[in-house]
Design a protein around this motif. Structure first.
Motif, short mmCIF file in Angstrom:
data_model
loop_
_atom_site.label_atom_id
_atom_site.label_comp_id
_atom_site.label_asym_id
_atom_site.label_seq_id
_atom_site.Cartn_x
_atom_site.Cartn_y
_atom_site.Cartn_z
N GLY A 247 9.48 6.53 -0.06
CA GLY A 247 9.66 5.20 -0.72
C GLY A 247 8.32 4.56 -1.75
N TYR A 248 7.34 5.38 -1.49
CA TYR A 248 6.14 5.18 -2.37
C TYR A 248 6.34 5.73 -3.72
N ASP A 249 7.58 6.32 -3.95
CA ASP A 249 7.89 7.00 -5.20
C ASP A 249 9.23 6.22 -5.61
N LEU B 169 3.91 -3.48 -3.32
CA LEU B 169 3.84 -3.27 -4.69
C LEU B 169 3.33 -2.01 -5.11
N VAL B 170 3.97 -1.21 -5.60
CA VAL B 170 3.47 0.31 -5.88
C VAL B 170 3.40 0.42 -7.44
N VAL B 171 2.31 0.36 -8.06
CA VAL B 171 2.30 0.36 -9.55
C VAL B 171 1.09 0.95 -9.90
N GLY C 52 -5.62 16.11 -5.99
CA GLY C 52 -5.12 14.68 -5.67
C GLY C 52 -5.10 14.62 -4.17
N TYR C 53 -4.58 13.14 -3.80
CA TYR C 53 -4.72 12.69 -2.37
C TYR C 53 -3.75 13.89 -1.27
N PHE C 54 -2.98 14.52 -2.21
CA PHE C 54 -1.84 15.12 -1.04
C PHE C 54 -2.06 16.86 -1.38
N PHE D 277 2.77 -9.92 -1.85
CA PHE D 277 2.78 -8.44 -1.93
C PHE D 277 1.61 -7.90 -1.17
N ARG D 278 1.95 -6.59 -0.63
CA ARG D 278 0.86 -5.66 -0.31
C ARG D 278 0.78 -4.85 -1.31
N ILE D 279 -0.49 -4.75 -1.81
CA ILE D 279 -0.65 -3.85 -3.04
C ILE D 279 -1.15 -2.47 -2.93
N VAL E 5 -7.39 -1.38 -0.25
CA VAL E 5 -8.43 -1.01 -1.33
C VAL E 5 -9.46 -0.12 -0.56
N PHE E 6 -9.55 1.15 -0.79
CA PHE E 6 -10.64 2.01 -0.45
C PHE E 6 -11.42 2.05 -1.59
N ASN E 7 -12.55 2.64 -1.30
CA ASN E 7 -13.75 2.97 -2.14
C ASN E 7 -14.18 2.04 -2.81
N ASN F 237 -1.50 1.61 10.76
CA ASN F 237 -0.64 1.30 9.92
C ASN F 237 0.43 2.48 9.58
N HIS F 238 1.31 2.56 8.56
CA HIS F 238 1.98 3.75 8.48
C HIS F 238 1.30 4.96 8.00
N ASP F 239 -0.03 5.05 7.42
CA ASP F 239 -0.72 6.01 7.09
C ASP F 239 -1.78 6.46 8.22
O1 TEU Z 1 -1.98 4.93 0.32
C1 TEU Z 1 -2.94 5.17 -0.59
C2 TEU Z 1 -3.92 6.10 0.01
O2 TEU Z 1 -5.14 6.14 -0.31
C3 TEU Z 1 -3.40 7.00 1.00
O3 TEU Z 1 -2.72 7.81 0.69
C4 TEU Z 1 -4.52 7.64 2.08
O4 TEU Z 1 -5.23 8.38 1.10
C5 TEU Z 1 -3.69 8.63 2.86
O5 TEU Z 1 -2.67 7.84 3.55
C6 TEU Z 1 -4.65 9.34 3.74
O6 TEU Z 1 -3.83 9.95 4.93
C7 TEU Z 1 -0.71 4.40 -0.10
C8 TEU Z 1 0.31 4.26 0.78
O7 TEU Z 1 0.00 3.43 2.14
C9 TEU Z 1 0.74 5.61 1.17
O8 TEU Z 1 1.75 5.72 2.47
C10 TEU Z 1 1.22 6.38 0.10
O9 TEU Z 1 1.63 7.63 0.51
C11 TEU Z 1 0.28 6.25 -1.04
O10 TEU Z 1 -0.19 5.05 -1.43
C12 TEU Z 1 1.03 6.54 -2.38
O11 TEU Z 1 1.72 5.60 -2.95
#
Ligand code: TEU
Length: 563
Positions: A62-64, A99-101, A142-144, A196-198, A257-259, A327-329
């Motif tokens: 859903g983050y897409d 809010l995924v922008v 990338g992150y993934f 929003f959670r941004i 906000v990371f970094n 959280n979900h991450d």
């Molecule tokens: O997460 C942003 C983010 O930096 C994370 O992806 C983090 O690096 C990663 O979860 C570490 O394992 C947000 C959302 O919370 C995440 O669920 C989404 O996958 C990501 O943005 C892309 O929208």
């Protein structure tokens, strides 16, 4: 510091896909959320953050997003969403959406139009960048995993995606795109959304020359955060976003906000800051490995405590953090922050106490309130998360055995938090009558809402008491606004702090024993025990000498004491 309506609120994150399924398709839905509003109200929740419920191909759960104005069919309808807003309002609760922008979905019409006309107007909604020497413009990973660049078919250009290739990054330098985003944000706020959670917002500012960096892995790539760290000027975008949208509605905003650079704290969450608050990720990032989950460092109690205290100290004169243990991450807090021997009900209550009474806005993640834990899987095919699949591959490539790589996933996978909410000991933990999209954690037979509701010594009952204490008319001011002063740091395993009301000098001690030995803490004469997780035996404020009182904390014992 200016006061705001959200300063003393308790927030709760719902991961809709895994919350409650009412139509048997194995996927949670809005009707499920609606049916649990009273449960959340009773817990003491004020603000509900819904992870994305927009229409989506769910490449990244859903983050897409291909359409920011619609609700995913899997979750329900816009009418149901409006009903949810209404029902929440009736209960004095607030709904906040994701809010995924930073990016959208590659299925978004903007991206489809951009692909159809790579030199046209919509190409400029994204980063379409010319190849360099026939290769991708830069060497970022990338992150993934994999390159952040993907070829634009039929051209010598590449498009940028910091996350999955199905999540193209939006070009915030383009004022037309920004205007579209602001209109969309206002459309939701106009509906009555509280804020929003941004998502991933720090990534919206790029270094536009797209340089390459020193490779940091065997793939010859460099982690994309290198560019994010170097980019400057994000504040202009975020101030404009706030001015054009949030500020007009007194919305509550929490930035992911990371970094962030330390000196930017004021700019982000000071009185005139970009957001109401940002999550405190200082504990999460503490154990990050240089390459991935396979080289994460173990969590050291003292380092964890100092990281949280340091974050609290920095923010105290600036604004408010949003405090989480999961959280979900992230993996489940109970599995991560409690030593193995403390992963029991007493330990979970202690962790709740020391985290929820920190200064800031507590965000409880679904299932945390019943002490849900990480979930062990025996094969990578049992995982769904895109990030987990990549990290598993990385671990195997780095030489880990299958068992070791699965252990990494057990400790760090984002799916740990995404297993269905455990409502009862019935089939699938009461989450669905169908087949759940992600298998339920088998421990639902012991850990579930039904079993804990009404049992006075359950983790759930304790969460209710703890939240009620934090929100009680007598103490809500001190818990919301009081300073946080670390205490008894010299005692092994003790996580303790004072919450202090600067004006009256009134103090509340919050203390938990994460160590293996009992500890005795001196408090003060007349100290009053407000809450403890082991009232009969482990924790007691007993009369010592007339000058001082002794608080004895057994391992996993915690107490909240008014001085
Ligand atoms: O997460 C942003 C983010 O930096 C994370 O992806 C983090 O690096 C990663 O979860 C570490 O394992 C947000 C959302 O919370 C995440 O669920 C989404 O996958 C990501 O943005 C892309 O929208």
């Amino acid at each position: 510091m200016k006061k705001h309506w959200w300063n003393d609120k308790i927030a709760y994150q719902i991961y809709p896909k895994s919350f409650l399924d009412t139509d048997g398709d194995g996927i949670g839905d809005l009707k499920g959320i609606l049916s649990k509003l009273d449960y959340l109200k009773e817990l003491g929740v004020d603000i509900i953050w819904l992870s994305p419920i927009y229409k989506s191909p769910f490449v990244d759960q859903g983050y897409d997003i291909p359409d920011y104005f619609s609700i995913a069919e899997e979750f329900g309808t816009m009418e149901e969403f409006d009903l949810l807003l209404n029902e929440a309002k009736k209960r004095d609760m607030y709904i906040v959406m994701d809010l995924v922008v930073n990016h959208c979905s590659d299925q978004h019409p903007w991206f489809q139009k951009a692909l159809a006309d790579p030199d046209g107007e919509y190409a400029d909604y994204f980063y379409f960048v010319k190849s360099r020497d026939g290769k991708a413009p830069s060497n970022l990973r990338g992150y993934f995993g994999g390159s952040v660049w993907e070829p634009v078919p039929g051209t010598d250009k590449y498009y940028l995606h910091m996350f999955a290739k199905e999540q193209p990054d939006l070009n915030w330098e383009n004022p037309r795109l920004r205007r579209q985003i602001y209109d969309m944000v206002n459309w939701w706020l106009e509906k009555g959304l509280a804020g929003f959670r941004i998502d991933a917002i720090i990534n919206i500012k790029k270094v536009l020359s797209f340089p390459s960096y020193e490779p940091d892995g065997p793939d010859g790539l460099a982690f994309c955060t290198k560019m994010v760290d170097e980019a400057s000027g994000i504040g202009d975008f975020l101030q404009e976003l706030k001015r054009e949208t949030f500020a007009r509605y007194d919305a509550f905003t929490v930035g992911e906000v990371f970094n962030m650079k330390e000196e930017e704290l004021q700019e982000f969450i000071g009185d005139e800051g970009h957001f109401s608050t940002i999550f405190d990720f200082s504990a999460h990032i503490l154990t990050f490995g240089d390459h991935g989950w396979y080289d994460e460092k173990p969590l050291e109690f003292e380092a964890w405590r100092s990281a949280l205290f340091q974050a609290q100290k920095e923010v105290q004169s600036v604004g408010f953090l949003a405090n989480i243990i999961e959280n979900h991450d992230e993996p489940r807090g109970a599995s991560r922050y409690l030593p193995t021997w403390a992963q029991n009900d007493a330990g979970k209550k202690m962790l709740a106490t020391t985290s929820i009474l920190l200064r800031g806005i507590p965000f409880i993640y679904q299932g945390q309130e019943i002490g849900m834990t990480n979930c062990r899987r025996s094969d990578i095919s049992e995982y769904n998360d895109i990030n987990t699949l990549d990290q598993y591959k990385l671990a195997v490539e780095a030489g880990c055995t299958k068992e070791e790589a699965l252990q990494c996933c057990f400790e760090h996978s984002r799916d740990n938090a995404r297993t269905p909410m455990q409502w009862s000991a019935g089939p699938n933990g009461g989450f669905t009558d169908g087949t759940p999209w992600l298998a339920v954690n088998p421990n639902f037979t012991q850990i579930n809402v039904e079993e804990q509701q009404g049992r006075p010594d359950s983790v759930l009952s304790y969460y209710k008491e703890l939240i009620a204490l934090r929100k009680s008319p007598e103490y809500r001011e001190i818990f919301a606004y009081g300073d946080l002063v670390p205490a008894f740091e010299e005692l092994p395993g003790i996580f303790a702090y004072w919450r202090v009301d600067r004006e009256t000098g009134r103090r509340i001690l919050v203390a938990g024993n994460y160590g293996t030995e009992a500890q005795v803490i001196s408090t003060a004469p007349g100290a009053k025990l407000l809450l403890s997780n082991l009232p009969q035996s482990g924790t007691e404020v007993s009369s010592g000498s007339s000058e001082s009182e002794q608080l004895r904390l057994e391992p996993c014992g915690c107490a909240v004491v008014l001085i």
